[in-house]
Design an enzyme around this catalytic site. Structure first.
Site, PDB file in Angstrom:
ATOM      1  N   ASP A 195      -5.709  -1.375  -9.225  1.00 29.90           N
ATOM      2  CA  ASP A 195      -4.795  -1.001  -9.477  1.00 29.90           C
ATOM      3  C   ASP A 195      -4.547  -1.915 -10.738  1.00 29.90           C
ATOM      4  OD1 ASP A 195      -2.217   0.888 -10.304  1.00 29.90           O
ATOM      5  OD2 ASP A 195      -1.924   0.583  -7.708  1.00 29.90           O
TER       6      ASP A 195
HETATM    7  C1  BGC Z   1       0.012   2.332  -9.882  1.00 30.33           C
HETATM    8  C2  BGC Z   1      -1.161   3.412 -10.402  1.00 30.33           C
HETATM    9  C3  BGC Z   1      -1.798   3.963 -11.080  1.00 30.33           C
HETATM   10  C4  BGC Z   1      -1.702   3.008 -12.146  1.00 30.33           C
HETATM   11  C5  BGC Z   1      -1.389   3.462 -13.553  1.00 30.33           C
HETATM   12  C6  BGC Z   1      -0.376   1.194 -11.073  1.00 30.33           C
HETATM   13  O1  BGC Z   1       1.290   0.660 -11.170  1.00 30.33           O
HETATM   14  O2  BGC Z   1      -0.180   1.522  -8.904  1.00 30.33           O
HETATM   15  O3  BGC Z   1      -1.028   4.232  -9.069  1.00 30.33           O
HETATM   16  O4  BGC Z   1      -2.987   5.210 -11.144  1.00 30.33           O
HETATM   17  O5  BGC Z   1      -0.601   2.062 -12.044  1.00 30.33           O
HETATM   18  O6  BGC Z   1      -0.805   3.490 -13.774  1.00 30.33           O
END
Ligand code: BGC
Length: 749
Positions: A273
């Site tokens: 993530d």
């Molecule tokens: C989130 C994810 C997301 C990623 C990219 C993160 O902060 O937890 O769910 O896909 O950002 O935007």
């Protein structure tokens, strides 16, 4: 139950291995490490991709993909840099959070899950993929399948609620919707199931918080939806931010390699993530080099944003902290993803100007979004059949969410064009034309606390706070309320009161709006509460005092129309809750498939000393899992079992007659629950094991049958072995998890 989906045919052809072998032979170590890097789109300006900082890195072979870049023109320009100006001309992945639609926005995932309609959910993902791919995107960070039992956690809005079985069906439907049967087509995109794993079980519902649970609970109650996505051939998996057994998921080898790859056979690639690697420094397990090496060695293939892998892996290799094999394996998986998407054949296959002009936010897609949104709404109460509303007279539409477009799409709608969304006022006006006089006023702000309101209106989804004194704002509303036949109160949460980093410790409707609601009820006019929310709210008072409540979540770009369709009865509501609505925050976590404990309450009691209960509130929720009313009435007959005593791999059929005893045609979700009465480990008081959404005309009766095999009785035992145990079972069928008919049976081995 048997899956309705065949896995996507995205296992690559025999030519893939030799192709990638040959390519990897040409790659330097730096180029291999570069493939593992996934930066944000940063500074790219149309027309200057080649000269941007990212552009320079791409030319040097230091980027495997970019994420959240919107515009076909920019994507084409960036891809051009990759395939024309980098040494090996390797095309890039373009990922985006296409979570519940692209420009045509569907209800937030929690709302979508309340449709209990797998075809509709798959269709929403299919349309999202169609639109995103027409705009250059080839990879989506969806579905989010984290089981959540804590409505304080803001990201409960992004998942499918509290149940592993329902969540698994939805995971499959979404993956299939995005990836289709053939990933090489230009309108299918790679799906990324997230956040692996247990992200929804954060302590105290605080985002990014610690999780800690038994392995038995993980396997039985939290892992199934991730596994279902893997079984449906999901192309990629995103690791979660939280720790598991004391090791952050991003560096948890047991989770990423032993469970995901070895036990479940996952063949795609694993991405972190956002800055998931760097955050492990704060978790306290080492410096950037250490955490990057740990992530890679645990099984991570791609590093989102933080560039820890890019900047430290060479050193780690020299020092023996990572192996070349691990780097090669990760690089190979990224290249395989690109191969499976057909990007080596045509890096511009998603860059078709004509598609971008004709396939996004089309009337057809918007129509689907409107229909699906209407199916996601849950009628929580309808005393005296106030709903549906008549298409005559005067309606007072009151509340801070009555005339607001920006908040309708809900959280995580990064591709949405907010000005194109439909507000409730616009939807109502268009649906009833001039047959109904609609008066409108704000009545109150979202909350008295303007700083809270600011935090709850981030990302451009402003609530346009009214700066006048609150008594003036209220009086204006009461004046129009007096002139009306019925009041529609559009209240609740703003879109960004749920989603990432939007946890709440108070899960009630904000006080300013509660005060407004009380004042509206005092007028003596009938009041319909149209409730916007991204989480289960504590609605004890509202349930006791407001005659009609329609929960509309955040319905997407067409929300305004869809709500009007349901309010006026053009569509009969059929949504059923995928998560329990508690009486108060103190009951949290509350979920239907809990264990019995050694001291359960006796039937009909809500408090008994030395039993498992509270002094001040019963254990009951306000609305149980699976609950949702209709404008018509469904009656259930008794369960008929084909055989009350089964043996081995026999098949059981459980049938029940369901009758529509009301005036309207309607859809009902008939739910099957099973309880395993005695086990080698304790078993939940009931577990969802099947459901069917049926249409019944007014007066019509249908027999609904469920086929049950020992497969449906299986669970992970103390040793984490998956199987079933003989003994007595209860079979329960009903229209929600509380009100069920029940039969017992014996199943021997
Ligand atoms: C989130 C994810 C997301 C990623 C990219 C993160 O902060 O937890 O769910 O896909 O950002 O935007």
């Amino acid at each position: 139950m048997i899956s309705i989906y065949t896995p996507a045919q995205n296992t690559a052809d025999a030519k893939m291995k030799p192709f990638i072998d040959a390519l990897m032979k040409k790659m330097t170590l730096d180029e291999k490490i570069g493939q593992l890097n996934l930066p944000g789109s940063g500074d790219i300006i149309t027309g200057q991709a080649s000269n941007s900082d990212i552009g320079k890195k791409i030319k040097e072979g230091k980027v495997g993909g970019l994420f959240n870049i919107k515009s076909l023109e920019k994507i084409r320009a960036v891809q051009k840099v990759a395939v024309e100006e980098s040494r090996l001309k390797i095309p890039m992945l373009f990922g985006m959070d296409v979570i519940h639609g692209y420009e045509t926005v569907f209800p937030i995932p929690l709302g979508l899950s309340c449709t209990w309609d797998m075809k509709a959910i798959e269709r929403s993902a299919r349309i999202a993929a169609q639109e995103a791919s027409a705009d250059g995107i080839n990879w989506t960070f969806s579905p989010m399948v984290d089981i959540a039992r804590d409505p304080r956690w803001g990201r409960i809005a992004e998942g499918s609620g509290e149940d592993a079985y329902l969540g698994s069906q939805i995971a499959k439907a979404m993956v299939h919707g995005y990836q289709g049967d053939d990933l090489t087509k230009n309108n299918t995109i790679m799906s990324c199931v997230k956040h692996y794993a247990l992200y929804g079980a954060a302590e105290a519902g605080r985002d990014y918080g610690t999780t800690d649970m038994s392995h038995q609970r993980m396997y039985n109650e939290y892992f199934p939806p991730y596994k279902a996505a893997v079984d449906a051939s999901v192309g990629s998996v995103m690791a979660s931010f939280n720790e598991i057994d004391g090791v952050p998921a991003t560096a948890n080898k047991w989770l990423l390699t032993d469970v995901l790859r070895k036990q479940w056979g996952f063949k795609g690639f694993l991405v972190t993530d956002y800055t998931g690697i760097n955050e492990m420094i704060n978790h306290g397990i080492g410096d950037l080099q250490t955490v990057s090496a740990r992530a890679l060695m645990a099984g991570i293939d791609m590093d989102m944003v933080g560039e820890g892998i890019l900047t430290t892996t060479k050193k780690s290799l020299a020092e023996g902290k990572v192996t070349l094999k691990q780097i090669d394996d990760a690089c190979r998986r990224i290249l395989e993803a690109k191969y499976k998407l057909g990007l080596f054949d045509d890096p511009y296959k998603y860059c078709d100007d004509n598609r971008a002009k004709t396939e996004i936010f089309t009337n057809e897609n918007r129509k689907a979004a409107r229909e699906i949104a209407a199916q996601s709404f849950v009628l929580l109460k309808n005393q005296g059949d106030i709903l549906p509303l008549k298409k005559t007279g005067t309606i007072a539409l009151i509340g801070p969410l009555a005339d607001n477009k920006e908040n309708m799409p809900g959280t995580w709608s990064v591709a949405a064009k907010f000005d194109k969304a439909t507000s409730l006022l616009a939807g109502l006006t268009e649906v009833v034309g001039d047959k109904v006089k609609i008066l409108t006023a704000r009545g109150s702000n979202l909350d008295e606390d303007s700083l809270f309101e600011e935090r709850a209106g981030m990302f451009g989804k402003s609530l346009k706070r009214d700066r006048r004194p609150s008594n003036i704002i209220l009086q204006e509303a009461l004046n129009i309320a007096k002139q009306s036949d019925v009041i529609v109160a559009a209240l609740g949460e703003s879109a960004e009161m749920t989603g990432e980093s939007s946890s709440r410790s108070n899960i009630e409707i904000p006080q300013a709006q509660k005060d407004l609601l009380k004042a509206l009820l005092k007028t003596g006019k009938p009041v319909v509460l149209v409730l916007f929310t991204g989480r289960p709210l504590a609605l004890k008072w509202e349930n006791e005092n407001v005659p009609a409540i329609l929960n509309v979540w955040f319905g997407g770009s067409e929300a305004g129309y869809a709500i009007a369709d349901v309010l006026f009865g053009d569509v009969n509501p059929s949504g059923k809750l995928s998560t329990t609505f508690p009486q108060n925050v103190g009951q949290v976590p509350i979920f239907y498939n809990h264990k019995n404990t050694g001291r359960p309450l006796d039937e009909g009691q809500w408090f008994q000393k030395f039993h498992s209960n509270y002094l001040d509130v019963s254990n009951d929720p306000v609305y149980p899992f699976g609950y949702g009313l209709s404008y018509t009435i469904f009656n259930y007959g008794e369960i008929k079992l084909s055989n009350p005593s089964l043996k081995g791999n026999q098949t059981l059929t459980a049938s029940i007659k369901v009758t529509n005893n009301g005036k309207y045609d309607g859809a009902e979700v008939v739910q099957l629950y099973i309880r395993d009465l005695v086990g080698s480990v304790t078993r939940p008081v009931k577990e969802l094991k099947g459901f069917q959404k049926i249409l019944l005309k007014a007066g019509e009766t249908k027999t609904v049958s469920f086929t049950i095999t020992p497969e449906d009785l299986k669970f992970y035992n103390y040793d984490l072995k998956y199987g079933w145990e003989p003994g007595e079972f209860q079979i329960m069928i009903g229209g929600n998890s509380r009100d069920v008919k029940m039969e017992k049976l014996n199943w021997s081995k």
